[in-house]
Write a protein that holds these residues in place. Structure first.
Motif, short mmCIF file in Angstrom:
data_model
loop_
_atom_site.label_atom_id
_atom_site.label_comp_id
_atom_site.label_asym_id
_atom_site.label_seq_id
_atom_site.Cartn_x
_atom_site.Cartn_y
_atom_site.Cartn_z
N VAL A 54 -10.36 13.34 22.75
CA VAL A 54 -11.55 13.59 23.58
C VAL A 54 -11.42 12.73 24.84
CG1 VAL A 54 -14.05 13.39 23.77
CG2 VAL A 54 -13.03 14.07 21.59
N LEU A 55 -11.39 13.39 25.98
CA LEU A 55 -11.37 12.67 27.25
C LEU A 55 -12.80 12.25 27.59
CD1 LEU A 55 -10.11 12.01 30.17
CD2 LEU A 55 -10.92 14.29 30.78
N VAL A 56 -12.97 10.99 27.97
CA VAL A 56 -14.30 10.56 28.41
C VAL A 56 -14.18 9.98 29.82
CG1 VAL A 56 -16.32 9.16 27.92
CG2 VAL A 56 -14.99 10.11 26.03
N GLU A 57 -14.79 10.67 30.77
CA GLU A 57 -14.83 10.17 32.14
C GLU A 57 -16.15 9.44 32.36
OE1 GLU A 57 -13.83 13.03 35.15
OE2 GLU A 57 -11.89 13.45 34.22
N GLY A 58 -16.15 8.53 33.31
CA GLY A 58 -17.40 7.83 33.66
C GLY A 58 -17.79 6.78 32.64
N TRP A 59 -16.80 6.13 32.02
CA TRP A 59 -17.10 5.14 30.97
C TRP A 59 -17.15 3.72 31.51
CZ3 TRP A 59 -13.60 1.19 29.90
CH2 TRP A 59 -12.37 1.30 30.58
N ASN A 60 -16.64 3.54 32.74
CA ASN A 60 -16.46 2.16 33.24
C ASN A 60 -17.19 1.94 34.57
OD1 ASN A 60 -14.65 3.97 34.52
ND2 ASN A 60 -13.38 2.28 35.19
N GLU A 61 -17.34 0.70 34.90
CA GLU A 61 -18.11 0.37 36.12
C GLU A 61 -17.39 0.80 37.39
OE1 GLU A 61 -19.37 -3.70 36.01
OE2 GLU A 61 -20.35 -3.40 34.06
N GLY A 62 -18.15 1.26 38.35
CA GLY A 62 -17.57 1.63 39.64
C GLY A 62 -18.04 2.99 40.14
N TRP A 63 -18.66 3.79 39.25
CA TRP A 63 -18.98 5.17 39.62
C TRP A 63 -20.17 5.29 40.55
CZ3 TRP A 63 -15.85 9.22 38.78
CH2 TRP A 63 -14.80 9.04 37.87
N GLU A 64 -20.95 4.21 40.71
CA GLU A 64 -22.11 4.30 41.61
C GLU A 64 -21.64 4.64 43.02
OE1 GLU A 64 -21.64 1.91 39.41
OE2 GLU A 64 -23.27 2.41 38.04
N GLU A 65 -20.56 3.99 43.45
CA GLU A 65 -20.07 4.17 44.83
C GLU A 65 -18.70 4.84 44.85
OE1 GLU A 65 -21.67 2.88 47.60
OE2 GLU A 65 -23.35 2.14 46.40
N TRP A 66 -18.16 5.19 43.70
CA TRP A 66 -16.79 5.70 43.61
C TRP A 66 -15.81 4.72 44.23
CZ3 TRP A 66 -14.79 10.90 42.31
CH2 TRP A 66 -15.72 11.66 41.60
N LYS A 67 -16.06 3.42 43.96
CA LYS A 67 -15.07 2.43 44.43
C LYS A 67 -15.20 1.14 43.62
CE LYS A 67 -17.36 0.25 48.22
NZ LYS A 67 -17.73 0.13 49.57
N ASP A 68 -14.28 0.24 43.86
CA ASP A 68 -14.22 -1.03 43.12
C ASP A 68 -14.33 -0.79 41.62
OD1 ASP A 68 -14.09 -2.38 45.53
OD2 ASP A 68 -16.27 -2.56 45.69
N TYR A 69 -13.61 0.20 41.17
CA TYR A 69 -13.64 0.51 39.73
C TYR A 69 -13.14 -0.69 38.93
CZ TYR A 69 -14.45 5.44 40.76
OH TYR A 69 -14.98 6.63 41.20
N GLN A 70 -13.81 -0.92 37.81
CA GLN A 70 -13.43 -2.00 36.89
C GLN A 70 -12.88 -1.35 35.62
OE1 GLN A 70 -13.66 -5.28 37.92
NE2 GLN A 70 -14.11 -4.17 39.83
N PHE A 71 -11.61 -1.58 35.37
CA PHE A 71 -10.96 -0.83 34.29
C PHE A 71 -11.01 -1.51 32.93
CE2 PHE A 71 -9.06 0.46 38.34
CZ PHE A 71 -9.42 1.80 38.32
N THR A 72 -11.66 -2.67 32.87
CA THR A 72 -11.85 -3.30 31.56
C THR A 72 -13.34 -3.56 31.33
OG1 THR A 72 -11.43 -5.45 32.58
CG2 THR A 72 -9.57 -4.42 31.46
#
Ligand code: NOJ
Length: 660
Positions: free
Chosen positions: A328-346
């Motif tokens: 199951v692919l889950v998109e939008g699980w991590n911080e950063g989606w408010e602005e579509w930048k500075d994504y935090q991958f942990t």
């Protein structure tokens, strides 16, 4: 010894007075004749098939910041060799691949000035040619900058062709058919149909530390195509040091559209597999919290309708387990989606309980498929990449979809530039170290690297089904999927994500999937991807008998055949499963309804098979009535020729099971 020399198939002709040197290289079956010639210091190549010219005298070489590397050459030495070997891939449209070629290696040196050296390695296969430039270590050249590649392909005639404009963002555009002389700058693969019945495709193989290849028409007739390398932001094309090589320039030569698809020339021109233990690399079919986000039922960012919210993910895991999906692919699980930048991958959102989710998935025999949307910020990603892979791996995640939405990488560089190519390579290598499979979205155009790193499962670089969710032009026209198997598909697996069952689009009502439902099924056979997501929301699959087709088709095969196809019109593909018993057939048409015949001669002689057919039902039509599907069974044999009617924008799928 004499005999051996004569089978090397390279003849050297010296026409001493004109100081001209001509070398010929033949394909193992002798139908392709490549001529390499040095004349007045310039080296060119030309190609014939069955004695008929395919390429006239075409240019070779480069312009460097440090000086020209296309003129003043003499041929210092040539070497010839041959190879005939077979190798196997851990997954693919077929597992065993034959690599059979004759090679001509030409060492060039400039006669004047800095007396620079350039080598060119040509290979002739039965299904086409490849050549690459090698920049040997030398005293007068160390670090250098390529400002232009001078390679041309002189097609001699104004053939019909299919290609994608260089300006299409992330290669997500519609392939157009145009005469060669009418092309703008286009990205490869470029597919050509000649008047005398040959099908050709120009592309490249093993693009690792170079810029992607594009082409534009030149010369008086505009039937000669010249290389245009995707530049860095400052206009330079490639930075290299001597002791390096260019990617292979490849030309597939086929006598039918289907044979273009069956060519493994590009894979053969990549380096062998570098991953010793491939037991963790597992193709599979999965579902995703995805279409629901594109339909705006869910959001990527945390909020009241957050798609990645834990209980919603658990629901998807239950569904995957029940229907035999591997992930199951889950998109939008991590911080950063408010602005579509500075994504935090942990850093998961607080309502995405990754431990609970992955423990639950494990208990059900399903895997979470990770997602790293970077927004095109490769520096941000690279600074976290090792930790990000380690983090996911600690929860048992071994497949990650990466994404680079953003017209330029780091706000500056093109996806297909050397900058982008280097980044994507780094990600694949790092993922391999962590035993993670990659599905790369917004990539550089694929060039067969999955042979070397088979954890590079699939890539986008195609106008996929998501365009049917939000594209302002209404979505993908029906002929799109009858073109891409013969163009973009030649570059490698496509993450197109077919399998939408509900075509309603509450967000942009004029935009939707422009196929019949039966064609959605067929696409899961026609468009190859070793990781393939059934695109729709799970509720749209509930109690639909057609769903059986999607859950039955494997994602790796022992053999693929193309019984019939016409580029842009229709295509039928049949694929045999790994245990060499059962077959899966997909047939699709463009907007034209048509009657087709499928000869089952690919089946085993004497064997009896049960065919379960999913075809367009009465009155089906992609515009007005896309949903009717007839499901029927019959016993079939090798000698059978099945006849079907495909609806306008329609298709069919057949599961063919060998009987005891
Ligand atoms: C574009 C990708 O192609 C799509 O699959 C994904 O959902 C979005 N970017 C967000 O990452």
């Amino acid at each position: 010894m004499k005999l051996r020399l004569s089978i090397v198939l390279v003849f050297v002709v010296f026409i001493g007075l004109q100081a001209q040197k001509t070398f010929k290289l033949y394909s193992p079956d002798k139908t392709l004749e490549l001529t390499v010639q040095e004349k007045k210091g310039e080296v060119s190549y030309a190609l014939k098939k069955d004695g008929k010219p395919l390429l006239g005298s075409s240019n070779l070489g480069f312009a460097l910041k440090e000086g020209d590397l296309s003129k003043d050459f003499k041929i210092v030495e040539t070497k010839t060799s041959s190879k005939d070997e077979s190798w196997s891939q851990p997954w693919g449209e077929e597992i065993d691949v034959r690599n059979h070629y004759n090679e001509l290696f030409v060492e060039l040196k400039q006669k004047k000035g800095e007396k620079r050296a350039l080598n060119i390695r040509f290979r002739a296969f039965d299904d086409g040619i490849g050549f690459r430039y090698e920049f040997p270590k030398q005293t007068n050249l160390d670090k250098f900058t390529i400002t232009d590649e001078k390679t041309t392909f002189d097609f001699l005639k104004d053939h019909k062709s299919w290609s994608l404009s260089y300006n299409a963002e992330f290669y997500e555009g519609l392939y157009r058919d145009r005469a060669l002389s009418k092309l703008d700058t286009i990205s490869t693969p470029l597919t050509i149909e000649t008047e005398n019945g040959f099908y050709l495709a120009v592309h490249e193989a093993n693009l690792t530390n170079f810029a992607s290849l594009n082409l534009f028409p030149t010369g008086s007739t505009k039937t000669e195509l010249k290389a245009y390398l995707t530049p860095w932001a400052n206009g330079d094309k490639v930075y290299l040091e001597t002791g390096s090589v260019s990617p292979w320039r490849t030309l597939i030569v086929a006598t039918s559209p289907g044979d273009l698809m069956l060519s493994r020339l590009m894979l053969n021109l990549n380096e062998p597999n570098r991953i010793k233990d491939t037991s963790w690399i597992k193709p599979g079919r999965y579902i995703g919290i995805w279409w629901g986000i594109h339909m705006e039922k869910y959001t990527w960012k945390q909020g009241p309708t957050h798609g990645a919210e834990t209980s919603n993910v658990l629901r998807y895991i239950d569904f995957a387990a029940k229907h035999g999906f591997s992930g199951v692919l889950v998109e939008g699980w991590n911080e950063g989606w408010e602005e579509w930048k500075d994504y935090q991958f942990t850093k998961p959102y607080s309502d995405f309980d990754i431990k609970r989710i992955t423990d639950y998935a494990k208990s059900k025999g399903v895997k979470l498929i990770g997602h790293h949307e970077t927004g095109g910020a490769t520096k941000n990603y690279e600074s976290q990449m090792e930790d990000a892979f380690t983090y996911y791996k600690s929860f048992g995640v071994d497949a990650v979809k990466t994404g680079y939405v953003g017209s330029l990488l780091d706000g500056k560089q093109k996806h297909g530039s050397q900058y982008g190519v280097r980044h994507y390579r780094k990600v694949i290598e790092s993922a391999a170290k962590h035993q993670i499979m990659i599905d790369n979205h917004e990539p550089a155009m694929p060039t067969g690297l999955q042979r070397t790193y088979p954890n590079l499962m699939t890539q986008e670089g195609v106008r996929g089904q998501e365009w049917d969710a939000w594209s302002k032009d209404g979505g993908n026209p029906p002929n799109h999927t009858t073109i891409i198997p013969f163009t973009r598909g030649l570059a490698g697996p496509m993450d197109f994500t077919p399998g939408t069952f509900d075509f309603e689009n509450p967000v942009i009502p004029g935009t939707r999937v422009w196929t019949t439902l039966a064609k959605q099924l067929a696409l899961s056979v026609v468009i190859y991807s070793p990781l393939q997501m059934a695109s729709d929301m799970i509720e749209n699959y509930e109690n639909k008998p057609e769903f059986e087709f999607l859950t039955s088709v494997p994602t790796t095969f022992s053999k693929t055949v193309v019984p019939d196809a016409e580029i842009g019109e229709y295509v039928t593909i049949a694929r045999r499963d790994l245990n060499a018993r059962d077959w899966y057939v997909g047939s699709i048409t463009n907007e034209k309804a048509r009657d087709i015949k499928i000869s089952l001669e690919f089946l085993e002689k004497g064997a009896r098979y049960k065919a379960k057919i999913f075809r367009d039902g009465p009155g089906a039509d992609y515009l007005t009535n896309p949903y009717p599907v007839v499901i029927e069974e019959k016993i079939v044999f090798k000698e059978d020729v099945l006849e079907f009617h495909l609806a306008s924008g329609g298709g069919l799928g057949i599961l063919i099971k060998k009987q005891k």
